[in-house]
Scaffold this motif. Structure first.
Motif, short mmCIF file in Angstrom:
data_model
loop_
_atom_site.label_atom_id
_atom_site.label_comp_id
_atom_site.label_asym_id
_atom_site.label_seq_id
_atom_site.Cartn_x
_atom_site.Cartn_y
_atom_site.Cartn_z
N UNK A 7 0.83 -1.21 0.00
CA UNK A 7 0.00 0.00 0.00
C UNK A 7 0.87 1.25 0.00
N UNK A 8 1.95 1.20 0.77
CA UNK A 8 2.85 2.36 0.81
C UNK A 8 3.48 2.59 -0.56
N UNK A 9 3.85 1.50 -1.20
CA UNK A 9 4.44 1.60 -2.54
C UNK A 9 3.44 2.21 -3.53
N UNK A 14 1.72 5.73 -7.40
CA UNK A 14 0.66 5.61 -8.40
C UNK A 14 0.28 6.95 -9.07
N UNK A 15 0.33 8.09 -8.35
CA UNK A 15 -0.03 9.31 -9.08
C UNK A 15 0.94 9.63 -10.22
N UNK B 65 -8.88 5.19 -8.74
CA UNK B 65 -7.76 4.39 -9.24
C UNK B 65 -7.01 3.69 -8.12
N UNK B 66 -6.73 4.41 -7.04
CA UNK B 66 -5.98 3.81 -5.94
C UNK B 66 -6.71 2.58 -5.40
N UNK B 67 -8.01 2.74 -5.18
CA UNK B 67 -8.79 1.63 -4.63
C UNK B 67 -8.78 0.44 -5.59
N UNK B 73 -4.67 -5.95 -6.43
CA UNK B 73 -3.53 -6.63 -5.81
C UNK B 73 -3.99 -7.61 -4.74
N UNK B 74 -5.04 -7.25 -4.03
CA UNK B 74 -5.54 -8.17 -2.99
C UNK B 74 -6.13 -9.42 -3.63
#
Lengths: 181, 242
Positions: A7-9, A14-15, B65-67, B73-74
């Motif tokens: 998640x940190x990565x 990602x932006x 996008x983040x979600x 990945x999960x």
């Protein structure tokens, strides 16, 4: 790799990966796909990377490879040698005018830069990748990166000039002198 | 070094001066310090580069996008889902072969009821009235339609919310089953979800694959849910989804 580390990565990169993808793909849907695909590849393969400090380069390289792989075969890539003589000379753009441009217009102008120059140029402007990092990400020699940056900037300025609504581009001091016979 | 050579190098330098100690640029930077014309050119270059950097940094990724990245990945945990380990893959292949060749996919038993969850999914895919609505289902459709999403490693399912907001609900063996239709790479698929506790026998020994009548089905389970995904593109296409 733990969920927390992953998640940190994602949060860290990602932006900028998305912005890089957007400049390459030139549409939001494909940019999202490229960004997701990059992290998917990380989730399935990249966690084996021993040095996490190299994760950033790994991610950008992977995204670029995925973009190239997905691009239609036979797409024309303009080589440096094909540029018209004198194209390496930057056209001048008044900085304040560029500053007033909407981000979308800037992105559209960047999209008008040929792909071979657009990729290094975007990396240069995103988080300020060094030219050495750009060379590593795109897997090209350093001299090639320098050349593509110079020519990419020239194309970008030309595209910005064209993109500015009712553009009255005030040239840099000295530009007129250069253009005079 | 003349001006043009210096400019060529200086254009590769970052606008905040992060490359001040770079030996490859040192000569050009020194020349720019001594030469006011070149110095002014460099100042303008850097100002322009800073504007571009700021403009691009202001472009925000889509809100979801983040979600979607994290959910994808999960669905593919670091490494592989337990049943995708080589030993389990070999076992699963034999299970699939037995199901597909030995038993086939017998859709209905003597009383006309589907013989198992996979058969139920295949039967509904072929003959059911598909539909459903709701934001929760729509979000799942988006997630399932994305190429990075792997179904076999766990999906972020809110069963109660799906049921409450209009997802098509069926009944198998007296238990509620949600159906979510989605597209992947131009092909249509149907995902069936039931609570794991309701259907303890589904894929208890690992994923099951079956084909019959133009339908292909994969069934599997995790701690929370039993799943079956059905399509008409063959087993290989289904395996790629997992």
């Amino acid at each position: 790799m733990s969920d927390e580390t992953f998640t940190r990565l994602v949060d860290q990169h990602y932006p900028t990966l998305y912005r890089f993808a957007l400049s390459l793909a030139r549409n939001q849907a494909d940019a999202c796909d490229l960004t997701q695909q990059t992290f998917y590849i990380w989730a399935t393969h990249g966690h084996g990377l021993r040095d996490l400090a190299k994760a950033k380069t790994w991610l950008f390289t992977t995204l670029y490879r995925e973009f190239l792989r997905g691009r239609r075969r036979g797409a024309r890539v303009t080589s440096i040698e094909e540029l018209p003589p004198g194209a390496e000379e930057l056209a001048d753009v008044e900085i304040d005018q560029a500053r007033r441009l909407d981000g979308g217009l800037v992105l559209a102008a960047l999209g008008g830069v040929e792909e071979i120059f657009r990729a290094p140029l975007t990396l240069f402007y995103l988080e300020g990748h060094s030219y050495q990092e750009i060379a590593a990400i795109l897997e090209v020699p350093i001299g090639t990166v320098m050349s593509r940056l110079a020519r990419g900037k020239a194309q970008l300025r030309g595209a910005l000039t064209a993109a500015a609504p009712g553009a009255q581009v005030v040239p840099f001091p000295g530009a007129e002198r250069r253009k005079s016979p | 070094m003349n001006h043009e050579e210096a400019k060529f190098l200086l254009r590769a330098g970052r606008p905040h001066g992060q490359d001040a100690d770079d030996p490859a640029l040192a000569g050009a930077l020194a020349l720019a310090e001594r030469d006011p014309v070149l110095g002014a050119w460099l100042a303008r270059e850097r100002a322009f580069d800073l504007v571009m950097t700021e403009k691009l940094a202001a472009i925000a990724p889509p809100a979801d996008l983040r979600a979607a990245i994290l959910a994808g990945a999960r669905a593919t945990p670091a490494g592989r889902a337990w049943w995708r380990q080589p030993a389990w893959l070999a076992l699963a292949a034999s299970v699939a072969l037995l199901l597909a060749v030995g038993a086939g996919l017998r859709l209905r038993g003597g009383a006309g009821a589907p013989v198992n969850f996979a058969a139920f999914a295949a039967d509904d895919m072929l003959h059911g009235q598909h539909g459903g609505a709701g934001e929760v289902m729509g979000a799942m459709q988006v997630l399932l339609g994305q190429p990075a999403t792997r179904l076999g490693g766990g999906l972020p399912v809110d069963f109660a919310a799906l049921e409450a907001t209009g997802c098509r609900t069926l009944s198998f063996d007296g238990h509620p089953v949600m159906e979510i239709c989605f597209q992947r790479a131009g092909a249509q698929y149907h995902l069936y979800l039931a609570r794991a506790g309701d259907l303890p026998a589904v894929a208890a020994a690992g994923p099951e694959y079956a084909e019959a009548g133009g339908a292909a089905v994969a069934a599997w389970r995790d701690e929370k849910f039993a799943y079956a995904v059905a399509g008409t593109g063959g087993l290989d296409a289904l395996k790629r989804l997992l």
